[in-house]
Design a protein around this motif. Sequence first.
Motif, PDB file in Angstrom:
ATOM      1  N   VAL A 132    -100.144 -34.152 -21.296  1.00 15.06           N
ATOM      2  CA  VAL A 132    -101.316 -34.479 -20.488  1.00 15.06           C
ATOM      3  C   VAL A 132    -102.062 -33.184 -20.215  1.00 15.06           C
ATOM      4  O   VAL A 132    -101.520 -32.252 -19.622  1.00 15.06           O
ATOM      5  N   CYS A 133    -103.293 -33.129 -20.722  1.00 17.77           N
ATOM      6  CA  CYS A 133    -104.147 -31.958 -20.511  1.00 17.77           C
ATOM      7  C   CYS A 133    -105.191 -32.323 -19.476  1.00 17.77           C
ATOM      8  O   CYS A 133    -105.867 -33.351 -19.611  1.00 17.77           O
ATOM      9  N   GLY A 134    -105.337 -31.516 -18.423  1.00 19.45           N
ATOM     10  CA  GLY A 134    -106.251 -31.854 -17.341  1.00 19.45           C
ATOM     11  C   GLY A 134    -107.657 -31.315 -17.498  1.00 19.45           C
ATOM     12  O   GLY A 134    -108.496 -31.486 -16.615  1.00 19.45           O
ATOM     13  N   THR A 135    -107.961 -30.662 -18.628  1.00 23.17           N
ATOM     14  CA  THR A 135    -109.242 -29.963 -18.738  1.00 23.17           C
ATOM     15  C   THR A 135    -110.440 -30.908 -18.727  1.00 23.17           C
ATOM     16  O   THR A 135    -111.415 -30.671 -18.018  1.00 23.17           O
ATOM     17  N   ASP A 136    -110.360 -31.995 -19.490  1.00 25.09           N
ATOM     18  CA  ASP A 136    -111.496 -32.906 -19.561  1.00 25.09           C
ATOM     19  C   ASP A 136    -111.752 -33.544 -18.195  1.00 25.09           C
ATOM     20  O   ASP A 136    -112.886 -33.629 -17.723  1.00 25.09           O
ATOM     21  N   THR A 159    -101.590 -21.999 -25.464  1.00 26.57           N
ATOM     22  CA  THR A 159    -102.420 -21.866 -26.674  1.00 26.57           C
ATOM     23  C   THR A 159    -103.591 -22.849 -26.613  1.00 26.57           C
ATOM     24  O   THR A 159    -104.743 -22.498 -26.863  1.00 26.57           O
ATOM     25  N   HIS A 160    -103.289 -24.105 -26.267  1.00 36.39           N
ATOM     26  CA  HIS A 160    -104.276 -25.186 -26.183  1.00 36.39           C
ATOM     27  C   HIS A 160    -105.290 -24.922 -25.065  1.00 36.39           C
ATOM     28  O   HIS A 160    -106.511 -24.967 -25.287  1.00 36.39           O
ATOM     29  N   GLU A 161    -104.801 -24.596 -23.871  1.00 39.09           N
ATOM     30  CA  GLU A 161    -105.719 -24.437 -22.729  1.00 39.09           C
ATOM     31  C   GLU A 161    -106.624 -23.217 -22.886  1.00 39.09           C
ATOM     32  O   GLU A 161    -107.791 -23.244 -22.495  1.00 39.09           O
ATOM     33  N   ILE A 162    -106.099 -22.148 -23.456  1.00 46.06           N
ATOM     34  CA  ILE A 162    -106.938 -20.956 -23.648  1.00 46.06           C
ATOM     35  C   ILE A 162    -108.057 -21.255 -24.643  1.00 46.06           C
ATOM     36  O   ILE A 162    -109.175 -20.750 -24.515  1.00 46.06           O
ATOM     37  N   LYS A 214    -113.306 -28.005 -27.733  1.00 43.78           N
ATOM     38  CA  LYS A 214    -113.003 -29.351 -27.228  1.00 43.78           C
ATOM     39  C   LYS A 214    -111.743 -29.895 -27.894  1.00 43.78           C
ATOM     40  O   LYS A 214    -111.302 -29.388 -28.924  1.00 43.78           O
ATOM     41  N   HIS A 215    -111.248 -30.992 -27.338  1.00 42.20           N
ATOM     42  CA  HIS A 215    -110.179 -31.734 -28.020  1.00 42.20           C
ATOM     43  C   HIS A 215    -110.684 -32.199 -29.385  1.00 42.20           C
ATOM     44  O   HIS A 215    -111.871 -32.483 -29.567  1.00 42.20           O
ATOM     45  N   ILE A 216    -109.755 -32.329 -30.304  1.00 49.40           N
ATOM     46  CA  ILE A 216    -110.145 -32.574 -31.699  1.00 49.40           C
ATOM     47  C   ILE A 216    -110.789 -33.942 -31.902  1.00 49.40           C
ATOM     48  O   ILE A 216    -111.573 -34.121 -32.828  1.00 49.40           O
TER      49      ILE A 216
HETATM   50 ZN    ZN Z   1    -106.838 -30.125 -23.568  1.00 51.82          ZN
END
Ligand code: ZN
Length: 409
Positions: free
Chosen positions: A22-26, A211-214, A221-223
């Motif tokens: 779960v990535c919270g960036t978006d 790696t992903h968050e940086i 953006k997400h792929i």
């Molecule tokens: Zn993300």
Amino acid sequence: MKSIVSILLLLLCQWGAQAQRVCGTDEYARHMPLQRGGESTEGILRDTATNENIIIPVVVHILYNTADQNISDAQVISQITALNNDYRLKNLDAASIPDVFKGLAADTRINFCLAKVDPNMRGTTGIIHKNTSRTYFLADDKMKFSASGGDDAWDRKKYLNIWVCRIFGRTLGYATPPGVAANVDGVVITTTSFGTIGNLNAPFNKGRTATHEIAHWLGIKHIWGDEDCGDDGIGDTPKQETYNYNCPVFPSVSSCSPNSNGDLFMNFMDLTDDACMKLFTHGQKKKMRGQFAINGPRNSFLNGFACDSSYAQGGPLPIDTVAKPAEIPADPISLFPNPVDNVLNIQCKSATALTGKTALLFTATGQLVRQQTLQSSSEKMLLGQLPAGLYVLQIGERAEKKIFKVIKN
Ligand SMILES: [Zn+2]
């Protein structure tokens, strides 16, 4: 927009047995719009040179409420090593990228180092250990301010700020995209997904959350473009219908795949497990490096010196102040001289406490430069051939290990 059915399916999936990224960036970018439009970073009126090695000094703010959340410096260093492997295409698992996608994999020539000079020009390890009364944080930036139980950011023109803390729920991390206010600029990673050794929860134990968050911090953006068959704005990433969890079997074809090769689920910007993600593409590289160009939001890093210890005025503050009481041995190990020119003495009052233990010496970026098995309570390590700077000495392993900082003159 996703249909009700797919949302229900998603929720059901999230209650499944396997842990899913779960990535919270978006979510953060949608709900924290007032943070946007802060001061612009000052440019240095120089463009990136072709294939110039870009170096990003990092400061890691470790916020701990319990002793196990106060992760070791060795765990932090393992994360910096993982970042340098992933961004430089030195990750060994790149060999297992399917042949049809191998040509997409890029060495971004973006490098990371722990800061050696702090904002007051003092020497530093680039690692801050700070106790907090908060038992957890939400993805609402409170960890970025001392006044709310966190730790204030260092100057974002010179440092990438990474806060490592317990994030409530299943969110592994989030990042601010370029262009946010200076005092919240950076990346947040939950404690048990940071680094490749130490206090970690599989399957997010290979440093890929950072790696992903940086990459989000560098404008990627997400792929899947965060929409059904969305566009991530990158030319060489194939369209995919939505995210992938866990680790699909190649080829994984979706309704909007351009061809039978299917999704690039082994890209760092999908939501697959750490062991599944292996590459950035040339298009993602170009977009990330564009942030450092003239008038780009990260242009000031081209002037960086914070990883060069020769700029430091005054040595680091006293070492080992962060050792947890339980880790202080009954017979303390002494290292001298420190700073050292050539011969570092490693001694212990107990005749047997060191015997058979392994001593590992790492550079500040996590490269192993010395390894020896200690035979007695009085040993020597020869450092004369090493460049001047800060090193990390690890004696023993796992719960028994002790970490020391060593300064080589
Ligand atoms: Zn993300």
